[in-house]
Design a protein around this motif. Sequence first.
Motif, short mmCIF file in Angstrom:
data_model
loop_
_atom_site.label_atom_id
_atom_site.label_comp_id
_atom_site.label_asym_id
_atom_site.label_seq_id
_atom_site.Cartn_x
_atom_site.Cartn_y
_atom_site.Cartn_z
N THR A 146 0.84 -1.20 0.00
CA THR A 146 0.00 0.00 0.00
C THR A 146 0.87 1.25 0.00
O THR A 146 2.09 1.18 0.19
CB THR A 146 -0.89 0.05 1.25
OG1 THR A 146 -0.07 0.31 2.40
CG2 THR A 146 -1.63 -1.25 1.46
N SER A 147 0.22 2.37 -0.19
CA SER A 147 0.88 3.67 -0.04
C SER A 147 -0.07 4.59 0.71
O SER A 147 -1.27 4.28 0.86
CB SER A 147 1.24 4.29 -1.39
OG SER A 147 0.09 4.82 -2.02
N SER A 148 0.45 5.70 1.18
CA SER A 148 -0.40 6.64 1.93
C SER A 148 -1.45 7.29 1.04
O SER A 148 -2.38 7.93 1.55
CB SER A 148 0.48 7.72 2.58
OG SER A 148 1.24 8.41 1.59
N ASP A 149 -1.33 7.13 -0.27
CA ASP A 149 -2.32 7.69 -1.21
C ASP A 149 -3.46 6.72 -1.51
O ASP A 149 -4.36 7.05 -2.28
CB ASP A 149 -1.63 8.08 -2.53
CG ASP A 149 -0.70 9.26 -2.36
OD1 ASP A 149 -1.02 10.14 -1.54
OD2 ASP A 149 0.34 9.31 -3.05
N ASP A 150 -3.43 5.54 -0.92
CA ASP A 150 -4.46 4.54 -1.15
C ASP A 150 -5.83 5.11 -0.72
O ASP A 150 -5.99 5.59 0.40
CB ASP A 150 -4.14 3.28 -0.34
CG ASP A 150 -5.09 2.13 -0.64
OD1 ASP A 150 -6.28 2.26 -0.32
OD2 ASP A 150 -4.62 1.12 -1.19
N ASP A 151 -6.81 5.05 -1.60
CA ASP A 151 -8.13 5.62 -1.31
C ASP A 151 -8.77 4.98 -0.09
O ASP A 151 -9.45 5.66 0.70
CB ASP A 151 -9.06 5.46 -2.53
CG ASP A 151 -8.69 6.39 -3.67
OD1 ASP A 151 -8.00 7.40 -3.41
OD2 ASP A 151 -9.09 6.11 -4.82
N GLY A 152 -8.58 3.68 0.07
CA GLY A 152 -9.16 2.99 1.21
C GLY A 152 -8.57 3.47 2.53
O GLY A 152 -9.29 3.62 3.53
N ILE A 153 -7.27 3.74 2.54
CA ILE A 153 -6.61 4.24 3.74
C ILE A 153 -7.08 5.67 4.04
O ILE A 153 -7.34 6.02 5.19
CB ILE A 153 -5.08 4.18 3.58
CG1 ILE A 153 -4.62 2.73 3.56
CG2 ILE A 153 -4.38 4.96 4.70
CD1 ILE A 153 -3.14 2.55 3.33
#
Length: 260
Positions: free
Chosen positions: A100-107
């Motif tokens: 994942t990345s911090s730009d993941d919409d779910g996050i």
Amino acid sequence: MQRSTANTEKREREGLPQIKAVTFDFIGTLVSVKGYNLEASKMKLYRAIVDAGFNVGQKEFMNAYSWAHEKYRVVRYQKLVEVTNAVWISEALNKLGFKTSSDDDGIKMAVNIFFEDYVSSFRLRKCVKQVLRMLSGDYKLGLVSNFTYAPVIYAGLRKVGISGFFDLILVSDAVGWRKPHRKIFEEALKKLGVKAGEAVHVGDSPEEDIKGAKQLGMKTVFVASQFFPLKALFESGLEPDTIAENMCEAKERIREIIGL
């Protein structure tokens, strides 16, 4: 404007710099937090992560989240570099084998859900609107807040009905630096178009607000809060220009500093 002109003339006669701006801390200083349950918010975060498609057990996630949170807490408080929540949530998931990345919409959605109850817990402290009305129009008003997720501050200001008073809203998440780092205060002064000696900062944290503002030469008003009582100020050894036990008393202390 007549009041502002009279104040300017008075300060000039007394050989004092003209105060042109007043900045405030937000959480603790202008709003209190009532009935907030951090553990309940963590559970909402976990459920949101699962709903976003991450198949992970509650205990696994909470342990990884605590590890990542502590890692970045050190960065935030020792280096005074702000790190937003999505960064350590992403790192916690990656530690568990996800990509994942911090730009993941779910996050991002999970972060919003995590903070819903916190925003709902904000309560405007007594006399805050009186203070802001007293200053509005004659002085530039700024908000300088440490927070990992700037939308919480924007939403909080709207919730308690004071966002319209401020010429500047500066959150560490957006700036990249946390109080007491001088850069966040320098950014505030630059955007307000005033010098340090022309500004007063009002806050409840001895370290973040009083130490941070004083190092630039700003006038400082310490306001005791649920997070920082007067005892915390005395134990810090820091000396603000004036002290108030609440925002009603702060109104009078601010008046004295700016010469009203």
